[in-house]
Design a protein around this motif. Structure first.
Motif, PDB file in Angstrom:
ATOM      1  N   THR A  95       0.828  -1.202   0.000  1.00 47.56           N
ATOM      2  CA  THR A  95       0.000   0.000   0.000  1.00 47.56           C
ATOM      3  C   THR A  95       0.863   1.252   0.000  1.00 47.56           C
ATOM      4  O   THR A  95       0.575   2.231  -0.702  1.00 47.56           O
ATOM      5  CB  THR A  95      -0.939   0.006   1.221  1.00 47.56           C
ATOM      6  N   GLU A  96       1.926   1.227   0.783  1.00 45.69           N
ATOM      7  CA  GLU A  96       2.878   2.349   0.793  1.00 45.69           C
ATOM      8  C   GLU A  96       3.425   2.603  -0.606  1.00 45.69           C
ATOM      9  O   GLU A  96       3.488   3.740  -1.072  1.00 45.69           O
ATOM     10  CB  GLU A  96       4.031   2.029   1.763  1.00 45.69           C
ATOM     11  N   ARG A  99       0.554   3.932  -3.088  1.00 40.65           N
ATOM     12  CA  ARG A  99       0.183   5.329  -2.856  1.00 40.65           C
ATOM     13  C   ARG A  99       1.324   6.289  -3.150  1.00 40.65           C
ATOM     14  O   ARG A  99       1.095   7.465  -3.430  1.00 40.65           O
ATOM     15  CB  ARG A  99      -0.313   5.497  -1.422  1.00 40.65           C
ATOM     16  N   PHE A 415       1.234   6.025   3.461  1.00 39.73           N
ATOM     17  CA  PHE A 415       0.091   5.305   4.034  1.00 39.73           C
ATOM     18  C   PHE A 415      -0.136   5.703   5.492  1.00 39.73           C
ATOM     19  O   PHE A 415      -0.975   5.135   6.174  1.00 39.73           O
ATOM     20  CB  PHE A 415       0.342   3.795   3.909  1.00 39.73           C
TER      21      PHE A 415
END
Length: 548
Positions: A95-96, A99, A415
């Motif tokens: 996710t980091e 994004r 995140f």
């Protein structure tokens, strides 16, 4: 089939074809943890392909290291894990990366297709989807090289992590390997024409106090943006992710938004036009829209999804930052538009820099955080790679600790997580082994994600300085309790002595509880021979608030 025959007639097992496909893309370093689905691939990558494998203590660490490797180097970061819980351990890291728009490839094993009752079986496609990363299913042993190549292509053009799903029961199937590499097209977006361009140029040309703002999507257009700013006599500023882009320019105001100095904030508020290149205009940049009131905003971004994502501008162009800057200069010259003269009004000495911390201001047993940061900024080698973890401490670091350029600055806050910094610092160090990497992390972040990888840096003999801002608390929660006049005890922790832990893990640790001990730590920076950890003991009631 013996090994010699396998190499001579290009017939090999699927796990060997996967490893060779990675090498075919010029990848000489892979991060990961081995398990049922990837151990033979990793073994072949190292022993027969000459690749370097960096084993991590936790699967998510491998993804974070690969993300940092991609950010700092010109090569694609690649990581590998096995299936089930190994992949679930990568959710935050993926996710980091998604994004942060960072390309990398994760080779993830999957449980055998023929054994749906395997304890570690989950729907890995659905898991990956929620992170925002891309998913690439290996369709058959015979398509392994093609599927790997397509994953690399997608990572390049989609600017996000791509997870390749590799079923375990494919690995020992015999295939014919053929080199497959797809060209990743990188032509810049078009230069727009028509009414939208006319409106944008008109707004910029008529501005009396314009500002040029660059985001992460414009870091390759530094010289062209400076040319535009000089033509307009407009000051320059960056978002956090482009920190350092305009270093050395006389009218560089540094970070735009909630992280600006008070004087720079006032100048931004008084401007009448902001031309934004490669920025998504997050609410930290605009101060929730407050900084954009009363002015025309022109947004140029080569990704249509980023235009008006966070803020609706007065004019928007889906275009390349550098080409558009050149185009605007052309039309300004054609129309003989005079410079704005805005920079002549500015006293740049008053716009940059924050009030210096003073020695001797902390309570006994602690060191002043601001004073320590200012002292470290002056002493740390300038050609460093700066990495920051998440947490209460981070905004003061972003304001006071410089980075030479955006490629040398890693923000692990895409995140809003803590505990990601040390892993990215290690990946950055492997991407640039001749440079010092400096990490600022909090005590909670180090306990969550740094403790288990510090020894990895020791094993790799990295030139790494870890600075732990230890307020013995989860600081963001601590201050919320205090704001409501509540007992902050549940947010406080009696951590171990991190300096002692670092020494036990094979590095050098120094605990700083006074100004004199800070000078001891500074001398250790100059004489370091192994990963160095400096633990700043901070009063939890005397740490500046977050500037967000």
């Amino acid at each position: 089939m013996n090994g010699a025959k396998d190499m001579s007639d290009a017939r090999r097992f699927t796990h060997r074809s996967i490893a060779q496909s990675v090498v075919d893309h010029g990848i000489d370093t892979m991060f990961g943890l081995m398990g049922d689905a990837n151990l033979f691939m990793v073994d072949y990558y190292v022993r027969s392909c000459g690749g370097t494998f960096v084993p991590t203590a936790f699967e998510g660490s491998a993804v974070l290291m690969a993300l940092a490797y991609s950010h700092v180097s010109e090569n694609m970061g690649v990581a590998t894990v096995t299936h089930g819980p190994a992949l679930t351990n990568c959710v935050t890291a993926l996710t980091e990366g998604a994004r942060g728009h960072i390309p990398m490839v994760l080779l993830a094993g999957d449980t055998p297709v023929m054994n749906p009752q395997n304890l570690q079986n989950i729907d890995q496609r659905e898991l990956v989807k929620v992170t925002g990363a891309g998913f690439e299913q290996m369709r058959a042993p015979e398509t392994a090289a093609h599927d790997i190549a397509h994953a690399f292509y997608r990572a390049h053009v989609e600017k996000r992590p791509i997870v390749v799903n590799m079923p375990t029961d494919f690995m020992w199937r015999e295939v014919v390997h053929e080199k497959v590499v797809f060209r990743a097209f990188s032509a810049p977006a078009y230069v727009p024409e028509g009414e939208d361009l006319d409106e944008a140029v008109g707004m910029i040309a008529s501005a009396k106090r314009p500002i040029i703002l660059a985001g992460g999507g414009a870091v390759g257009s530094r010289d062209k943006l400076i040319r535009l700013a000089d033509r307009l006599e407009a000051p320059l500023a960056t978002t956090l992710k482009a920190k350092g882009l305009f270093n050395g320019h006389p009218f560089n105001m540094d970070i735009f938004g909630t992280l600006s100095t008070p004087a720079a904030y006032d100048v931004i508020a008084s401007s009448d036009c902001v031309a934004c290149f490669g920025a998504s205009l997050h609410h930290f940049t605009t101060d929730k829209g407050a900084l954009m009131k009363g002015k025309r905003v022109v947004q140029i971004n080569d990704t249509v999804a980023e235009v008006s994502k966070n803020f609706h501008p007065d004019a928007a162009l889906v275009a390349d930052a550098g080409l558009t800057a050149d185009n605007i200069v052309y039309w300004l010259d054609e129309a003989e538009i005079p410079p704005s003269g805005f920079t002549k009004e500015l006293d740049m000495m008053s716009l940059t820099g924050y009030p210096r911390g003073q020695a001797g201001k902390a309570k006994p047993g602690f060191v002043s955080y601001v004073y320590a940061l200012d002292r470290l900024e002056r002493i740390l080698p300038k050609d460093r790679i700066l990495t920051t973890d998440g947490g209460r401490f981070m905004t003061e670091v972003w304001c006071r600790i410089s980075a030479p350029d955006p490629k040398s600055f890693l923000v692990t806050a895409n995140f809003g997580s803590i505990g990601l910094g040390l892993q990215e610092a290690i990946g950055a160090g492997l991407a640039a082994p001749d440079r010092l990497v400096v990490l600022f992390t909090g005590d909670g972040g180090f306990m969550m994600g740094g403790m288990n990888e510090f020894n990895t840096a020791v094993r790799l003999k990295q030139d790494l300085i870890v600075i732990i801002c230890n307020d013995s608390a989860y600081g963001a929660e601590h201050i919320q309790f205090l704001d409501r006049k509540m007992d902050p005890g549940l947010a406080q922790f009696d951590w171990p002595n991190f300096a002692d832990v670092a020494t036990a893990l094979g590095g050098q640790g120094i605990c700083v509880r006074s100004d004199d001990e800070l000078e001891v730590a500074i001398k250790a920076i100059e004489t370091r021979q192994c990963p160095l950890l400096i633990e700043l003991r901070l009063d939890p009631n005397d740490v500046p608030r977050m500037r967000l």
